[in-house]
Design an enzyme around this catalytic site. Structure first.
Site, short mmCIF file in Angstrom:
data_model
loop_
_atom_site.label_atom_id
_atom_site.label_comp_id
_atom_site.label_asym_id
_atom_site.label_seq_id
_atom_site.Cartn_x
_atom_site.Cartn_y
_atom_site.Cartn_z
N MET A 83 -9.88 -5.46 2.15
CA MET A 83 -9.66 -4.14 1.89
C MET A 83 -10.40 -3.20 2.81
O MET A 83 -10.78 -2.15 2.56
CB MET A 83 -10.36 -3.62 0.34
CG MET A 83 -9.50 -4.61 -0.71
SD MET A 83 -7.68 -4.37 -0.82
CE MET A 83 -7.54 -2.80 -1.40
N ARG A 84 -10.43 -3.84 4.16
CA ARG A 84 -10.98 -2.87 5.31
C ARG A 84 -9.99 -2.43 6.11
O ARG A 84 -9.07 -3.43 6.43
CB ARG A 84 -11.98 -3.58 6.15
CG ARG A 84 -13.24 -4.02 5.25
CD ARG A 84 -14.42 -2.84 5.27
NE ARG A 84 -14.80 -2.46 6.58
CZ ARG A 84 -15.78 -1.50 6.76
NH1 ARG A 84 -15.92 -0.69 5.76
NH2 ARG A 84 -16.20 -1.13 8.07
N HIS A 96 0.94 -7.01 0.70
CA HIS A 96 0.72 -5.70 -0.05
C HIS A 96 1.46 -5.48 -1.20
O HIS A 96 2.57 -6.12 -1.42
CB HIS A 96 1.19 -4.65 1.03
CG HIS A 96 0.96 -3.07 0.57
ND1 HIS A 96 -0.33 -2.45 0.42
CD2 HIS A 96 1.65 -2.38 -0.16
CE1 HIS A 96 -0.37 -1.57 -0.08
NE2 HIS A 96 0.91 -1.23 -0.43
N GLU A 152 -0.56 -1.16 13.86
CA GLU A 152 -1.78 -0.26 14.09
C GLU A 152 -1.66 0.67 12.45
O GLU A 152 -2.63 0.93 11.79
CB GLU A 152 -1.88 0.70 15.11
CG GLU A 152 -2.33 -0.21 16.29
CD GLU A 152 -2.60 0.97 17.42
OE1 GLU A 152 -2.66 2.00 17.46
OE2 GLU A 152 -2.49 0.19 18.60
N ASP A 178 0.00 -0.67 6.52
CA ASP A 178 1.02 -0.97 5.72
C ASP A 178 2.50 -0.79 6.33
O ASP A 178 3.36 -0.64 5.66
CB ASP A 178 0.81 -0.72 4.27
CG ASP A 178 -0.40 -0.94 3.65
OD1 ASP A 178 -0.89 -2.20 4.03
OD2 ASP A 178 -0.78 -0.48 2.70
C1 GAR Z 1 -3.44 -8.54 -4.04
O1 GAR Z 1 -2.62 -7.92 -5.12
C2 GAR Z 1 -2.99 -8.12 -2.77
O2 GAR Z 1 -1.64 -7.74 -2.78
C3 GAR Z 1 -3.82 -6.79 -2.66
O3 GAR Z 1 -5.01 -7.17 -3.24
C4 GAR Z 1 -4.71 -8.11 -4.14
C5 GAR Z 1 -5.84 -9.21 -3.86
O4 GAR Z 1 -6.03 -10.29 -4.93
N1 GAR Z 1 -3.72 -6.14 -1.47
C6 GAR Z 1 -3.93 -4.93 -1.18
O5 GAR Z 1 -3.72 -4.11 -1.73
C7 GAR Z 1 -3.99 -4.82 0.38
N2 GAR Z 1 -3.64 -3.27 0.79
P1 GAR Z 1 -6.38 -11.56 -4.55
O6 GAR Z 1 -8.07 -11.57 -4.14
O7 GAR Z 1 -6.56 -12.44 -5.82
O8 GAR Z 1 -5.70 -12.28 -3.64
#
Ligand code: GAR
Length: 198
Positions: A98-99, A117, A150, A153
């Protein structure tokens, strides 16, 4: 130099949280005929639940905490990049990392860094994807695995999975159902990607 298993790409997974996607990638990479193996897990926070899961699976798991670096994103990313190189990593899989990344790290791993995503991109880049899908009245939600570029998403998609939205869905119930789809999609897409990587 780390020992390389011929034909099996060395993958690092970057996480910030529970690591359920990471767990499915580790498990897939441990199958005898796997196209990749997860050789390293890096979290940007020591609180990530995924660290203990990786550890229990015998995968080196370490924290490179972003907080001591303050606003110096470049220095934090240099520390990550140094670890990736030290472990002979060939492909990086972001899994709930999440960075935001700077163009420097994205450029270092151009064409070799994937992200999952929780939306049907190009719909709903960024945060709160499930609430936004519900607010829009969408009949379908889902997830996308894409190459990291860059723009957040924005990179070329490599695969998507769709799930129906139910009338009584909340962002949480929808997220849970999409996450199940993620657990099938990410290992499949990463396997294909690694098989065709030159
Ligand atoms: C997942 O749903 C992934 O798609 C999302 O975070 C969650 C992580 O779950 N990613 C994002 O939102 C990135 N923008 P996890 O730690 O159980 O894999």
């Amino acid at each position: 130099m780390p020992i390389r298993i011929p034909g099996r790409r060395r993958v690092a997974v970057l996480i910030s949280g529970a690591g359920s996607n990471m767990a499915t990638l580790i498990a897939t990479g441990q199958a005898p005929d796997a196209a990749f193996e997860v050789v390293l897990v890096i979290s940007n926070t020591p609180d990530a639940g995924g660290l203990a899961i990786a550890d229990a699976a015998g995968v080196p798991a370490l924290t490179i905490d972003h907080r001591p670096y303050g606003r110096d994103r470049a220095a934090h990313e240099q520390a990550i990049d140094a670890m990736l190189n030290e472990h002979g990593v060939e492909v990086v899989a972001l899994a709930g990392y999440m960075r935001l990344l700077t163009p420097w790290l994205v450029g270092r791993w151009a064409g070799r860094m994937l992200n999952i995503h929780p939306s049907l991109l190009p719909l709903y880049p960024g945060l709160d994807t499930h609430a936004r899908a519900l607010a829009a009245g969408d009949a379908e939600a889902g997830c996308t695995v894409h190459i990291v570029t860059e723009g957040v998403d924005e990179g070329p998609p490599l695969g998507q999975a769709r799930v129906p939205v139910r009338e009584d869905d909340t962002p949480e119930t929808l997220a849970d159902r999409v996450r199940i789809a993620e657990h099938a999609l990410y290992p499949a897409v990463l396997s294909n990607f690694c098989r065709t990587l030159h």
